[in-house]
Scaffold this motif. Sequence first.
Motif, PDB file in Angstrom:
ATOM      1  N   LYS A 247       6.732   5.893   6.800  1.00  0.00           N
ATOM      2  CA  LYS A 247       5.968   7.033   6.315  1.00  0.00           C
ATOM      3  C   LYS A 247       6.904   8.076   5.714  1.00  0.00           C
ATOM      4  O   LYS A 247       7.962   8.368   6.267  1.00  0.00           O
ATOM      5  CB  LYS A 247       5.230   7.648   7.507  1.00  0.00           C
TER       6      LYS A 247
ATOM      7  N   THR B  24       3.058   0.583   3.322  1.00  0.00           N
ATOM      8  CA  THR B  24       2.905  -0.621   4.141  1.00  0.00           C
ATOM      9  C   THR B  24       3.122  -1.844   3.267  1.00  0.00           C
ATOM     10  O   THR B  24       2.628  -1.916   2.137  1.00  0.00           O
ATOM     11  CB  THR B  24       1.489  -0.688   4.757  1.00  0.00           C
TER      12      THR B  24
ATOM     13  N   ALA C 266       2.169   7.127   3.733  1.00  0.00           N
ATOM     14  CA  ALA C 266       2.444   5.835   4.352  1.00  0.00           C
ATOM     15  C   ALA C 266       2.722   4.775   3.301  1.00  0.00           C
ATOM     16  O   ALA C 266       2.113   4.742   2.230  1.00  0.00           O
ATOM     17  CB  ALA C 266       1.266   5.419   5.214  1.00  0.00           C
TER      18      ALA C 266
ATOM     19  N   SER D 164       2.903  -6.082   3.436  1.00  0.00           N
ATOM     20  CA  SER D 164       2.386  -7.198   4.210  1.00  0.00           C
ATOM     21  C   SER D 164       2.562  -8.481   3.390  1.00  0.00           C
ATOM     22  O   SER D 164       2.074  -8.570   2.259  1.00  0.00           O
ATOM     23  CB  SER D 164       0.904  -6.938   4.521  1.00  0.00           C
TER      24      SER D 164
ATOM     25  N   THR E 106      -4.347   6.437  -1.935  1.00  0.00           N
ATOM     26  CA  THR E 106      -3.659   5.222  -1.500  1.00  0.00           C
ATOM     27  C   THR E 106      -3.813   4.158  -2.575  1.00  0.00           C
ATOM     28  O   THR E 106      -4.920   3.861  -3.016  1.00  0.00           O
ATOM     29  CB  THR E 106      -4.246   4.733  -0.166  1.00  0.00           C
TER      30      THR E 106
ATOM     31  N   SER F   3       5.747  -1.066   8.056  1.00  0.00           N
ATOM     32  CA  SER F   3       5.380   0.168   7.370  1.00  0.00           C
ATOM     33  C   SER F   3       6.334   1.305   7.733  1.00  0.00           C
ATOM     34  O   SER F   3       7.094   1.229   8.697  1.00  0.00           O
ATOM     35  CB  SER F   3       3.938   0.552   7.683  1.00  0.00           C
TER      36      SER F   3
ATOM     37  N   THR G 116       4.262  -7.850   8.614  1.00  0.00           N
ATOM     38  CA  THR G 116       3.731  -6.568   8.168  1.00  0.00           C
ATOM     39  C   THR G 116       4.671  -5.486   8.665  1.00  0.00           C
ATOM     40  O   THR G 116       5.103  -5.516   9.814  1.00  0.00           O
ATOM     41  CB  THR G 116       2.317  -6.326   8.732  1.00  0.00           C
TER      42      THR G 116
ATOM     43  N   SER H 240       0.858  -1.178   0.000  1.00  0.00           N
ATOM     44  CA  SER H 240       0.000   0.000   0.000  1.00  0.00           C
ATOM     45  C   SER H 240       0.899   1.235   0.000  1.00  0.00           C
ATOM     46  O   SER H 240       1.759   1.386   0.856  1.00  0.00           O
ATOM     47  CB  SER H 240      -0.882  -0.047   1.252  1.00  0.00           C
TER      48      SER H 240
ATOM     49  N   VAL I 127      11.352   0.658   3.914  1.00  0.00           N
ATOM     50  CA  VAL I 127      10.612  -0.185   4.863  1.00  0.00           C
ATOM     51  C   VAL I 127      11.417  -1.465   5.084  1.00  0.00           C
ATOM     52  O   VAL I 127      11.395  -2.369   4.245  1.00  0.00           O
ATOM     53  CB  VAL I 127       9.205  -0.555   4.332  1.00  0.00           C
TER      54      VAL I 127
END
Lengths: 306, 174
Positions: free
Chosen positions: B160, B169, B167, B171, B108, B158, B156, B29, B146
């Motif tokens: 920013k 993320t 953000a 996963s 997003t 994340s 997971t 994401s 990340v």
Amino acid sequence: MNFRKPLLAAAAVIAIAAPAAIAHRQWMLPSSTTVSGTDNWVTVDAAVSNDLFFFDHQPMRAVPVVTQPDGTEGKVENHNVGKFRATFDLHLTQQGTYKVAVVNEGVFGSYVLNGERKMLPRGTNTANLAAAIPAGATDVQTAENVSRNEIFITQGAPTNTVFKTSGKGIELVPVTHPNDLVTNEPGNFQFLKNGKPGAGLTVTVIPGGIRYRDALHEQILKTDAEGKVSIKWGQPGMYWVMVNEGGERPEGPGAGGPRPQGAPGGGQGAAPAGGPQAGPGGPGGRPMGPVRARVSYVTTLEVLAP
Amino acid sequence: MQYRITGLTLAAIGAGLPGAAGAQTLDLSVTIPQLRVAEYHKPYVAIWLEKEGAAPRTLQVWYDFDGRSAEGAGTKWLRDMRQWWRVVGRGMTFPADGVTGATKGAGTHKIALAGGKGGLPALAPGNYKLLVEAAREVGGREVVTVPFTWNGKAVTASAKGASELGAVTVSIKR
């Protein structure tokens, strides 16, 4: 300094013939050094000035030679010589690293004819040297001058074909590729002098943008026994790198303008006496300084933020 | 990144883990922030995966790949994502199969990748970094990193961004 008058006069003449080695700084500044895609244009400013990279003195008149990644000669397009700078364009159609080079080779020196010391004329080179010395000349002193000014531009991934050396003057061998420089990694290079590792060469590194700061922020480095040097960068930007024997303006005061900062004093007198022709003969029978071969290398390197 | 990459070795990251392919899903994401600027262009975005000792892998490149101008617009500015370009981009041919996408606007964006398909190899357990780099015409540039450890089951993570990215993320499940 053991220069006699005749040589000081000589220095002035040579200054015209080899500006890179003595007065002012010669530079080429490309609009980009790293490009993506398959068909790009890059434009280059070429000038001679004190402040880097500001064109305010003389253009670089010579038309450079372009070497393409596949080794063939490329084309300099739209070459234009203005009052303060020359500009030209390169059309990049190959993937890899291009080299743009201005190489000056010449012979300078003097001879004695009818009791009078005469300088070899401008434009003398190894081919026309014999014709330049009149019959009956004695005490001929000559030295070769090779100055090289090169920039590198890479389209796509960097390649190394353009670093094939010729064995003449000072040449760069990449340890770090000159189009792969970032501020958080040192730039490592090897310099060859006449094809052999150039030990003890002086490497002067000056970041561009001189006009907008008080300190020159120059680094004076020496190559090691293998001719290698490691340059730590400051801010991202364009850097001017000059390699020779003894640093900038090795002829000392009078040869160029005032130095903005302390000269690397140690480098001057210690410059190696070049060549075997340390002739005996200035007027009055006192020994003249030897005519030194001059070699220099200049490049402009772009250092990116990581 | 201190390790030097000279080329793109396919499947280098996933090499050495037979049987892991096909079972992993990586959900990504990425938020592109709304910016109040006079002149806005959607950013170019590169997303790639790094693992120490392995060749990095480009997962996504969002740019003007359809080349609306004669000079082939898009690829000219890929180098402005300069970290990605140096690490892996400059060794690729464009448009790159399986990873190329159009630029995306504020919002997003969710991307679902399957291990062993497209740009994503089957992942061997270990420490990874997912990097997202955005460069915007007449705007700024930002890289969001990340880091995550893949234990083979689920993770997971994340981070920013502050300017050009929001953000991010990642996963992964199997």
